[in-house]
Design a protein around this motif. Structure first.
Motif, PDB file in Angstrom:
ATOM      1  N   ASN A 288      11.592  13.618  46.219  1.00 42.98           N
ATOM      2  CA  ASN A 288      11.912  14.708  47.135  1.00 42.98           C
ATOM      3  C   ASN A 288      13.418  14.771  47.349  1.00 42.98           C
ATOM      4  OD1 ASN A 288       9.138  15.299  47.587  1.00 42.98           O
ATOM      5  ND2 ASN A 288       9.036  13.602  49.045  1.00 42.98           N
ATOM      6  N   ALA A 289      13.969  15.979  47.138  1.00 38.42           N
ATOM      7  CA  ALA A 289      15.405  16.156  47.306  1.00 38.42           C
ATOM      8  C   ALA A 289      15.785  15.990  48.777  1.00 38.42           C
ATOM      9  CB  ALA A 289      15.832  17.527  46.801  1.00 38.42           C
ATOM     10  N   LYS A 290      16.852  15.260  49.034  1.00 41.12           N
ATOM     11  CA  LYS A 290      17.325  15.074  50.399  1.00 41.12           C
ATOM     12  C   LYS A 290      18.053  16.311  50.906  1.00 41.12           C
ATOM     13  CE  LYS A 290      17.774  10.090  49.682  1.00 41.12           C
ATOM     14  NZ  LYS A 290      18.697   8.930  49.678  1.00 41.12           N
ATOM     15  N   ASP A 291      18.744  17.012  50.018  1.00 41.53           N
ATOM     16  CA  ASP A 291      19.463  18.230  50.375  1.00 41.53           C
ATOM     17  C   ASP A 291      19.033  19.355  49.440  1.00 41.53           C
ATOM     18  OD1 ASP A 291      21.009  16.906  52.358  1.00 41.53           O
ATOM     19  OD2 ASP A 291      22.314  16.116  50.784  1.00 41.53           O
ATOM     20  N   SER A 292      19.269  20.586  49.889  1.00 40.69           N
ATOM     21  CA  SER A 292      18.947  21.745  49.056  1.00 40.69           C
ATOM     22  C   SER A 292      19.919  21.813  47.879  1.00 40.69           C
ATOM     23  CB  SER A 292      19.041  23.031  49.883  1.00 40.69           C
ATOM     24  OG  SER A 292      18.100  23.013  50.940  1.00 40.69           O
ATOM     25  N   THR A 293      19.392  22.193  46.727  1.00 46.98           N
ATOM     26  CA  THR A 293      20.206  22.342  45.525  1.00 46.98           C
ATOM     27  C   THR A 293      19.889  23.691  44.881  1.00 46.98           C
ATOM     28  OG1 THR A 293      18.495  21.181  44.249  1.00 46.98           O
ATOM     29  CG2 THR A 293      20.336  19.864  45.085  1.00 46.98           C
ATOM     30  N   TYR A 294      20.750  24.112  43.976  1.00 47.37           N
ATOM     31  CA  TYR A 294      20.530  25.372  43.273  1.00 47.37           C
ATOM     32  C   TYR A 294      19.433  25.179  42.229  1.00 47.37           C
ATOM     33  CZ  TYR A 294      24.785  27.156  45.433  1.00 47.37           C
ATOM     34  OH  TYR A 294      25.726  27.568  46.343  1.00 47.37           O
ATOM     35  N   VAL A 295      18.399  25.994  42.337  1.00 47.33           N
ATOM     36  CA  VAL A 295      17.258  25.921  41.420  1.00 47.33           C
ATOM     37  C   VAL A 295      17.124  27.263  40.723  1.00 47.33           C
ATOM     38  CG1 VAL A 295      14.784  25.511  41.223  1.00 47.33           C
ATOM     39  CG2 VAL A 295      16.117  24.256  42.925  1.00 47.33           C
ATOM     40  N   VAL A 296      17.076  27.251  39.391  1.00 47.14           N
ATOM     41  CA  VAL A 296      17.017  28.490  38.596  1.00 47.14           C
ATOM     42  C   VAL A 296      15.903  28.363  37.570  1.00 47.14           C
ATOM     43  CG1 VAL A 296      19.494  28.900  38.905  1.00 47.14           C
ATOM     44  CG2 VAL A 296      18.683  27.629  36.899  1.00 47.14           C
ATOM     45  N   PRO A 297      15.482  29.478  36.984  1.00 46.29           N
ATOM     46  CA  PRO A 297      14.515  29.407  35.871  1.00 46.29           C
ATOM     47  C   PRO A 297      15.129  28.690  34.668  1.00 46.29           C
ATOM     48  CG  PRO A 297      14.615  31.620  36.793  1.00 46.29           C
ATOM     49  CD  PRO A 297      15.753  30.879  37.389  1.00 46.29           C
ATOM     50  N   GLU A 328      13.772  18.704  36.318  1.00 47.55           N
ATOM     51  CA  GLU A 328      13.014  19.847  35.836  1.00 47.55           C
ATOM     52  C   GLU A 328      11.600  19.775  36.395  1.00 47.55           C
ATOM     53  OE1 GLU A 328      13.158  20.327  31.651  1.00 47.55           O
ATOM     54  OE2 GLU A 328      15.277  19.823  31.477  1.00 47.55           O
ATOM     55  N   PHE A 329      11.074  20.916  36.746  1.00 47.18           N
ATOM     56  CA  PHE A 329       9.703  20.974  37.257  1.00 47.18           C
ATOM     57  C   PHE A 329       9.091  22.304  36.849  1.00 47.18           C
ATOM     58  CE2 PHE A 329       6.593  21.907  40.679  1.00 47.18           C
ATOM     59  CZ  PHE A 329       5.745  20.837  40.446  1.00 47.18           C
ATOM     60  N   LYS A 330       8.079  22.238  35.973  1.00 47.33           N
ATOM     61  CA  LYS A 330       7.421  23.418  35.433  1.00 47.33           C
ATOM     62  C   LYS A 330       8.457  24.340  34.796  1.00 47.33           C
ATOM     63  CE  LYS A 330       3.457  23.168  38.573  1.00 47.33           C
ATOM     64  NZ  LYS A 330       2.650  23.864  39.587  1.00 47.33           N
ATOM     65  N   ASP A 331       8.633  25.562  35.340  1.00 47.21           N
ATOM     66  CA  ASP A 331       9.577  26.501  34.737  1.00 47.21           C
ATOM     67  C   ASP A 331      10.889  26.558  35.497  1.00 47.21           C
ATOM     68  OD1 ASP A 331       8.473  27.572  36.996  1.00 47.21           O
ATOM     69  OD2 ASP A 331       8.410  29.635  36.231  1.00 47.21           O
ATOM     70  N   LYS A 332      11.164  25.567  36.351  1.00 45.60           N
ATOM     71  CA  LYS A 332      12.395  25.561  37.134  1.00 45.60           C
ATOM     72  C   LYS A 332      13.246  24.351  36.779  1.00 45.60           C
ATOM     73  CE  LYS A 332      10.515  28.013  41.167  1.00 45.60           C
ATOM     74  NZ  LYS A 332      10.331  27.968  42.652  1.00 45.60           N
ATOM     75  N   ILE A 333      14.528  24.435  37.098  1.00 50.54           N
ATOM     76  CA  ILE A 333      15.452  23.354  36.805  1.00 50.54           C
ATOM     77  C   ILE A 333      16.583  23.363  37.823  1.00 50.54           C
ATOM     78  CG2 ILE A 333      16.781  24.755  35.180  1.00 50.54           C
ATOM     79  CD1 ILE A 333      17.304  22.212  33.577  1.00 50.54           C
ATOM     80  N   GLU A 334      17.023  22.185  38.210  1.00 47.74           N
ATOM     81  CA  GLU A 334      18.169  22.056  39.107  1.00 47.74           C
ATOM     82  C   GLU A 334      19.456  22.183  38.304  1.00 47.74           C
ATOM     83  OE1 GLU A 334      17.287  19.067  42.823  1.00 47.74           O
ATOM     84  OE2 GLU A 334      17.573  18.187  40.840  1.00 47.74           O
ATOM     85  N   ILE A 335      20.438  22.868  38.865  1.00 44.71           N
ATOM     86  CA  ILE A 335      21.746  22.947  38.231  1.00 44.71           C
ATOM     87  C   ILE A 335      22.818  22.676  39.282  1.00 44.71           C
ATOM     88  CG2 ILE A 335      21.062  24.526  36.380  1.00 44.71           C
ATOM     89  CD1 ILE A 335      22.337  26.796  38.023  1.00 44.71           C
ATOM     90  N   PHE A 336      23.932  22.147  38.814  1.00 46.21           N
ATOM     91  CA  PHE A 336      25.060  21.855  39.687  1.00 46.21           C
ATOM     92  C   PHE A 336      26.305  22.481  39.068  1.00 46.21           C
ATOM     93  CE2 PHE A 336      21.901  18.547  40.099  1.00 46.21           C
ATOM     94  CZ  PHE A 336      21.777  18.399  41.472  1.00 46.21           C
ATOM     95  N   GLY A 337      26.939  23.353  39.837  1.00 49.43           N
ATOM     96  CA  GLY A 337      28.114  24.052  39.347  1.00 49.43           C
ATOM     97  C   GLY A 337      28.832  24.787  40.466  1.00 49.43           C
ATOM     98  N   PRO A 338      29.895  25.512  40.144  1.00 48.81           N
ATOM     99  CA  PRO A 338      30.694  26.215  41.163  1.00 48.81           C
ATOM    100  C   PRO A 338      30.052  27.535  41.576  1.00 48.81           C
ATOM    101  CG  PRO A 338      31.655  26.566  39.011  1.00 48.81           C
ATOM    102  CD  PRO A 338      30.483  25.644  38.790  1.00 48.81           C
TER     103      PRO A 338
END
Length: 360
Positions: A288-297, A328-338
């Motif tokens: 479980n993520a502790k903080d919210s992150t950018y999640v995209v397809p 990665e989870f199903k059709d989603k993925i976490e990304i980190f960027g500006p």
């Protein structure tokens, strides 16, 4: 002349119309404009699961060895026996040590007598010296020195006696905690000791099985998602159709230098003795993520020889933006960027979309 002119004009008109009818019409090609779908990037708390192999071990486990060179005289327990803390497990016999105890006791009594005599002599001389001129100072000092030397010898004899007594205490091996005798490697009359063949294997192995440890090595990229107190679920192959649960009790706080993973332990109650030390388990780690992150397809992220990037939209033009991938989870993925909350990304990105492509 007038009728001939009319006929010629009619024929010319017919030929012109016929040629126009036979000429095929040309198709006009219409350029297709590709449709590019965009979306607004948003933050989410992504929860994923990771299945990892783990091992069940006794909460406490100890191998018992003989400290004194001796022979096995009595075996009080056998493999599989339930033992209590302090219970006698094996009695060893060491005749040499028993003889040493007798000799040490004799030296102690002898030294006690010597010290008693020298101390008595010093006390008498001390009382006599109170009358001036009866005892010289030199004689009194020599008597005191003799008394102190005898006292030191007495203390050495006491220490030697206690040492031999302690060694004799090692001839009785007792259980250090409540547990089960997991293994026995000796028989009556066997030679055991701190060296030689008698020290190759432990006499007994004691395990605490009422409570077990579930140990799992978590890869570096996932270790940060786990915290002490998180509840996990696991299964074992020998108990089909049943799921067990346990909470994370401790983390090593360091990565293994070979596997680059962190050791995580969970305490498992085993009062019914269903589970056994050494069993292999499959544990489901809830990340479980502790903080919210950018999640995209997943379709929005491109992995190429140039790196990992997404296609952002700025001023109606595409801009490749390098990112780092997370879970990665199903059709989603976490990304980190500006990114910001209003950043627009292309949903179906590809290497064919170049920088500066204008969106219509």
């Amino acid at each position: 002349m007038k009728p001939i002119y009319i006929t010629t004009t009619v024929l010319s008109t017919a030929l012109f119309l016929s040629s126009c009818a036979e000429k095929p019409k040309e198709n006009v090609a219409v350029e297709a404009v590709p449709k590019i779908e965009t979306f607004e990037v948003r933050k989410e708390k992504l929860s994923t699961e990771l299945m990892m192999p783990a091992e069940l071990v006794g909460f406490q486990q100890v191998d018992l060895y003989a400290k004194v060179a001796s022979f096995v005289k009595e075996l009080k327990v056998d493999i599989g026996a339930q033992v209590k803390k302090g219970q006698l497990l094996v009695v060893l016999d060491a005749p040499e040590t028993s003889s040493q105890l007798t000799a040490a006791e004799s030296r102690l009594h002898s030294q006690q007598s010597v010290y008693t005599a020298s101390n008595s002599t010093y006390n008498r001389l001390l009382e006599t010296s109170k009358v001036e001129g009866t005892i010289s100072s030199n004689d009194l000092e020599q008597a005191e020195a003799r008394k102190n030397a005898d006292f030191a010898q007495l203390q050495a004899a006491k220490a030697s006696y206690r040492e031999v007594q302690t060694m004799l205490g090692y001839l009785q091996i007792r259980a250090p905690f409540d547990g089960v005798v997991a293994s026995r490697n000796v028989n009556l009359g066997a030679y055991v000791g701190p060296s030689g063949k008698g020290s190759e294997l432990p006499l007994f192995t004691i395990q605490e099985q009422r409570k077990l440890r579930l140990s799992v090595l978590v890869p570096e990229q996932y270790a940060g998602y786990l915290s002490v107190g998180d509840e996990m679920h696991f299964t074992v192959r020998s108990v089909l159709g049943r799921t067990f649960s346990a909470k994370i009790a401790r983390k090593s706080g360091a990565l293994d230098t070979k596997l680059r993973s962190e050791k995580v332990e969970m305490d498992v109650s085993n009062s019914a003795n269903i589970l056994l030390p050494g069993m292999v388990a499959e544990v489901m780690l809830l990340l479980n993520a502790k903080d919210s992150t950018y999640v995209v397809p997943k379709s929005a992220v491109v992995t190429s020889s140039e790196g990992i990037f997404v296609v952002a939209v700025e001023n109606n033009k595409t801009v490749r933006t390098k990112v780092q991938k997370g879970r990665e989870f199903k059709d989603k993925i976490e990304i980190f960027g500006p990114f910001t909350a209003k950043t627009m990304l292309v949903k179906s990105a590809s290497e064919e979309i170049k920088d500066g492509t204008e969106l219509k």
